[in-house]
Design a protein around this motif. Structure first.
Motif, mmCIF file in Angstrom:
data_model
loop_
_atom_site.group_PDB
_atom_site.id
_atom_site.type_symbol
_atom_site.label_atom_id
_atom_site.label_comp_id
_atom_site.label_asym_id
_atom_site.label_seq_id
_atom_site.Cartn_x
_atom_site.Cartn_y
_atom_site.Cartn_z
ATOM 1 N N VAL A 165 -28.841 9.586 2.560
ATOM 2 C CA VAL A 165 -30.454 9.599 2.703
ATOM 3 C C VAL A 165 -31.180 8.702 3.375
ATOM 4 N N GLU A 166 -32.546 8.605 3.535
ATOM 5 C CA GLU A 166 -33.241 7.171 3.906
ATOM 6 C C GLU A 166 -32.574 6.269 2.987
ATOM 7 N N GLY A 167 -32.361 5.218 3.581
ATOM 8 C CA GLY A 167 -31.923 3.994 2.809
ATOM 9 C C GLY A 167 -30.376 3.619 2.673
ATOM 10 N N SER A 168 -29.448 4.985 3.186
ATOM 11 C CA SER A 168 -28.277 4.498 3.105
ATOM 12 C C SER A 168 -27.497 3.990 3.941
ATOM 13 N N GLU A 169 -26.827 2.880 3.813
ATOM 14 C CA GLU A 169 -25.916 2.084 4.686
ATOM 15 C C GLU A 169 -24.482 2.444 4.781
ATOM 16 N N PRO A 170 -23.891 2.351 6.189
ATOM 17 C CA PRO A 170 -22.696 3.023 6.432
ATOM 18 C C PRO A 170 -21.589 1.976 5.353
ATOM 19 N N ALA A 171 -21.781 0.730 5.387
ATOM 20 C CA ALA A 171 -20.706 0.150 4.495
ATOM 21 C C ALA A 171 -20.824 0.479 3.093
ATOM 22 N N ALA A 172 -22.017 0.368 2.548
ATOM 23 C CA ALA A 172 -22.243 0.746 1.166
ATOM 24 C C ALA A 172 -21.780 1.915 0.793
ATOM 25 N N GLU A 173 -22.128 2.874 1.705
ATOM 26 C CA GLU A 173 -21.696 4.336 1.333
ATOM 27 C C GLU A 173 -20.259 4.508 1.438
ATOM 28 N N TRP A 174 -19.525 3.750 2.481
ATOM 29 C CA TRP A 174 -17.850 3.647 2.549
ATOM 30 C C TRP A 174 -17.417 3.059 1.151
ATOM 31 N N GLN A 175 -17.922 2.004 0.903
ATOM 32 C CA GLN A 175 -17.623 1.552 -0.603
ATOM 33 C C GLN A 175 -17.714 2.439 -1.608
ATOM 34 N N GLU A 176 -18.759 3.223 -1.607
ATOM 35 C CA GLU A 176 -19.077 4.308 -2.877
ATOM 36 C C GLU A 176 -17.853 5.155 -2.769
ATOM 37 N N LEU A 177 -17.443 5.506 -1.476
ATOM 38 C CA LEU A 177 -16.117 6.413 -1.593
ATOM 39 C C LEU A 177 -15.010 5.982 -2.257
ATOM 40 N N ASP A 178 -14.823 4.569 -2.117
ATOM 41 C CA ASP A 178 -13.488 3.911 -2.645
ATOM 42 C C ASP A 178 -13.708 4.098 -4.006
ATOM 43 N N ASP A 179 -15.129 3.503 -4.396
ATOM 44 C CA ASP A 179 -15.140 3.415 -5.861
ATOM 45 C C ASP A 179 -15.190 4.806 -6.576
ATOM 46 N N LYS A 180 -15.247 5.895 -5.965
ATOM 47 C CA LYS A 180 -15.229 7.126 -6.261
ATOM 48 C C LYS A 180 -13.841 7.658 -6.663
ATOM 49 N N LEU A 181 -12.754 7.056 -5.762
ATOM 50 C CA LEU A 181 -11.397 7.407 -5.801
ATOM 51 C C LEU A 181 -10.477 6.378 -6.583
ATOM 52 N N ALA A 182 -11.274 5.320 -7.051
ATOM 53 C CA ALA A 182 -10.452 4.379 -7.804
ATOM 54 C C ALA A 182 -9.684 4.749 -9.095
ATOM 55 N N THR A 183 -10.474 5.612 -9.753
ATOM 56 C CA THR A 183 -9.786 6.207 -11.167
ATOM 57 C C THR A 183 -8.457 6.940 -10.813
ATOM 58 N N LEU A 184 -8.820 7.819 -9.860
ATOM 59 C CA LEU A 184 -7.482 8.733 -9.289
ATOM 60 C C LEU A 184 -6.253 7.931 -8.761
ATOM 61 N N LEU A 185 -6.841 7.025 -7.985
ATOM 62 C CA LEU A 185 -5.854 6.087 -7.272
ATOM 63 C C LEU A 185 -5.182 5.144 -8.159
ATOM 64 N N GLY A 186 -5.737 4.679 -9.128
ATOM 65 C CA GLY A 186 -5.507 3.808 -10.266
ATOM 66 C C GLY A 186 -3.995 4.450 -10.988
ATOM 67 N N VAL A 187 -3.984 5.766 -11.176
ATOM 68 C CA VAL A 187 -3.034 6.384 -11.699
ATOM 69 C C VAL A 187 -2.070 6.997 -10.795
ATOM 70 N N LEU A 188 -2.272 7.388 -9.619
ATOM 71 C CA LEU A 188 -1.485 7.748 -8.389
ATOM 72 C C LEU A 188 -0.488 6.327 -8.096
ATOM 73 N N GLN A 189 -1.222 5.306 -7.801
ATOM 74 C CA GLN A 189 -0.687 4.005 -7.560
ATOM 75 C C GLN A 189 -0.990 2.963 -8.225
ATOM 76 N N PRO A 190 -0.096 2.734 -9.566
ATOM 77 C CA PRO A 190 -0.755 2.130 -10.690
ATOM 78 C C PRO A 190 -0.596 0.509 -9.923
ATOM 79 N N GLY A 191 0.481 0.133 -9.546
ATOM 80 C CA GLY A 191 0.580 -0.990 -9.011
ATOM 81 C C GLY A 191 -0.585 -1.663 -8.285
ATOM 82 N N ASP A 192 -1.057 -0.676 -7.478
ATOM 83 C CA ASP A 192 -1.973 -1.188 -6.348
ATOM 84 C C ASP A 192 -3.394 -1.330 -6.826
#
Ligand SMILES: C=C(O[C@@H]1C=C(C(=O)O)C=C[C@H]1O)C(=O)O
Ligand SMILES: [Mg+2]
Length: 444
Positions: free
Chosen positions: A416-443
């Motif tokens: 939306v208005e005010g979205s910044e590419p790098a911050a939104e890219w980071q938001e994607l990673d934040d949303k995946l973090a729980t799933l990835l934490g279980v799929l790749q525990p060490g990482d």
């Protein structure tokens, strides 16, 4: 005696007068883990659905009837109440975009697929029941065949399997789009000209891990459940080896008779690990213009689409939905439906909401068809169950598609208005973090 044996006995003794139309028999049973039970079963499709409140849980096997298009869904609404007094319950969902082509890894899902299962395992509160479904017509030969098929399905029921820690995911990771393409797309969407006609588009990313050793979906979902509070949990495996699993915080709607609950869930900030800091972050989220706009465009759209379908619709004040690593803005919608509104009407009106698509909807979908270079399939689709009295759908986000040669994870962010590419890219990673934490525990 075990519940499935009791059901076989009852079927064998079923009086001829009861061999009519839709028949459902149920027996109390006891199961430690629905996912462990599903993991052991050989009869497919295997489907699992667990409400966010955790008081209702369903596991299903096999398929008696299937609905694969909007017309079949709409026809459900006009069906007479079955003699048995119990409505058939269909489990399944809709792809994100009914008009977008599906990549081969989504083919077994289709654009619309709902199954009336042969066998259901249902937990309501503390009560667990095993259910067998049959559908008779007036032909004696069909009735015999139907009884034989139901008994054969029950004979295939296996004892629960032990759940294991899911296999650790290895394999090369490919992002579609990559960070530079994401940057370009966000920049395009946030130009004033674009925003003037298209105030919100939810862009997404597919993270694909090439692997021939995907974890067992039921082991994986069981490992995710304790770390994904306040989420719907579901698994849909229509064909062996192709399974969608999700831990989604987002309800599309729940309907109990004429009462409807929906919500606008959009706007995101992280959690910190510290309670005071989390409260500060929550206050920041509640006050932030960009996040409030993301959320406002969702509830405005839902309320507008309910006009004509609902006699009344109320919007709650904004609140915070807390997840393991994220906090979201949420506003609840509570409505009374007009008499003849069906689930097919509700799905057509509400899905996909601007929480996962954008607004205006048609323009957003057209933009995504043209510019998003992966197949969303059922990511951001509507998944749940429909029966005449109750229907409930979650939005398929925070999900993974497991196939014989890859694991695909999906995440999106409202631009939306005010979205910044790098911050939104980071938001994607934040949303995946729980799933990835279980799929790749060490990482993690
Ligand atoms: C699209 C997703 O989530 C949606 C986007 C959000 C946002 O941008 O703030 C928040 C919740 C969901 O409405 C996803 O998780 O894939
Ligand atoms: Mg956001």
């Amino acid at each position: 005696m075990l519940a499935h044996s009791k059901l076989i006995e009852r079927l064998t003794a079923l009086p001829a007068a009861q061999r009519q139309g839709f028949v459902r028999l149920r027996e109390a049973t006891d199961v430690t883990s629905f996912l462990g039970w599903l993991k052991a079963q050989t009869l497919g499709p295997r489907l699992y659905w667990h409400a966010r409140e955790r008081d209702r849980e369903f596991a299903t096997l096999g398929c008696l009837r299937e609905l694969t298009d909007a017309a079949a869904l709409a026809a459900l609404h006009r069906q007479p109440k079955p003699g048995a007094g119990s409505w058939p319950r269909y489990y399944g969902g809709l792809a994100f975009d009914p008009a977008a082509a599906l990549a081969p890894h989504w083919h077994s899902f289709g654009h619309c697929r709902f199954v009336l299962p042969r066998i259901e395992l249902i937990r309501l509160g503390n009560q667990i029941e095993l259910v067998i479904n049959l559908w008779f017509d007036n032909e004696p030969a069909q009735q015999e065949a139907e009884l034989a098929a139901a008994c054969a399905a029950l004979q295939q029921v296996q004892p629960e399997a032990r759940l294991l820690p899911p296999a650790v995911l290895h394999g090369t990771r490919t992002e579609t789009p990559d960070a530079s393409r994401w940057h370009a797309l966000v920049t395009t969407l946030t130009t004033p000209d674009h925003l003037a006609v298209q105030p919100k588009v939810v862009l997404a990313r597919e993270s694909r891990f090439a692997t021939t050793a995907a974890p067992n979906p039921f082991d994986l979902l069981a490992a995710l459940q304790p770390v994904t509070p306040n989420c719907f949990h579901f698994a849909f495996e229509f064909e062996p080896g192709h399974c969608l699993i999700a831990c989604s915080p987002e309800r599309l709607y729940r309907r109990a008779e004429r009462h409807l609950e929906s919500e606008a869930l959009a706007g995101t900030i992280v959690r910190s690990g510290d309670a005071d800091r989390d409260d500060q972050l929550a206050a920041q989220l509640l006050a932030d213009n960009k996040n409030r706009l993301e959320n406002r465009l969702v509830h405005a759209d839902i309320l507008q689409r309910l006009e004509g379908l609902a006699a009344r619709a109320d919007l709650s004040a904004p609140r915070i939905l807390r997840l393991r690593r994220l906090q979201h803005l949420r506003r609840d919608i509570d409505a009374d439906l007009e008499t003849d509104v069906s689930d097919a009407d509700l799905l057509a009106a509400l899905h996909p909401t601007p929480a996962v698509g954008g607004t205006p909807r048609r323009k957003a979908l057209a933009f995504l068809r043209e510019h998003e270079s992966f197949s969303r399939g059922w990511y951001a689709g509507a998944c749940g169950l429909i029966s005449d009295d109750v229907a409930e759908f979650a939005v398929a986000i925070r999900c993974a598609l497991l196939t014989p040669d890859a694991v695909r994870l999906y995440a999106g962010a409202g631009i939306v208005e005010g979205s910044e590419p790098a911050a939104e890219w980071q938001e994607l990673d934040d949303k995946l973090a729980t799933l990835l934490g279980v799929l790749q525990p060490g990482d993690a």
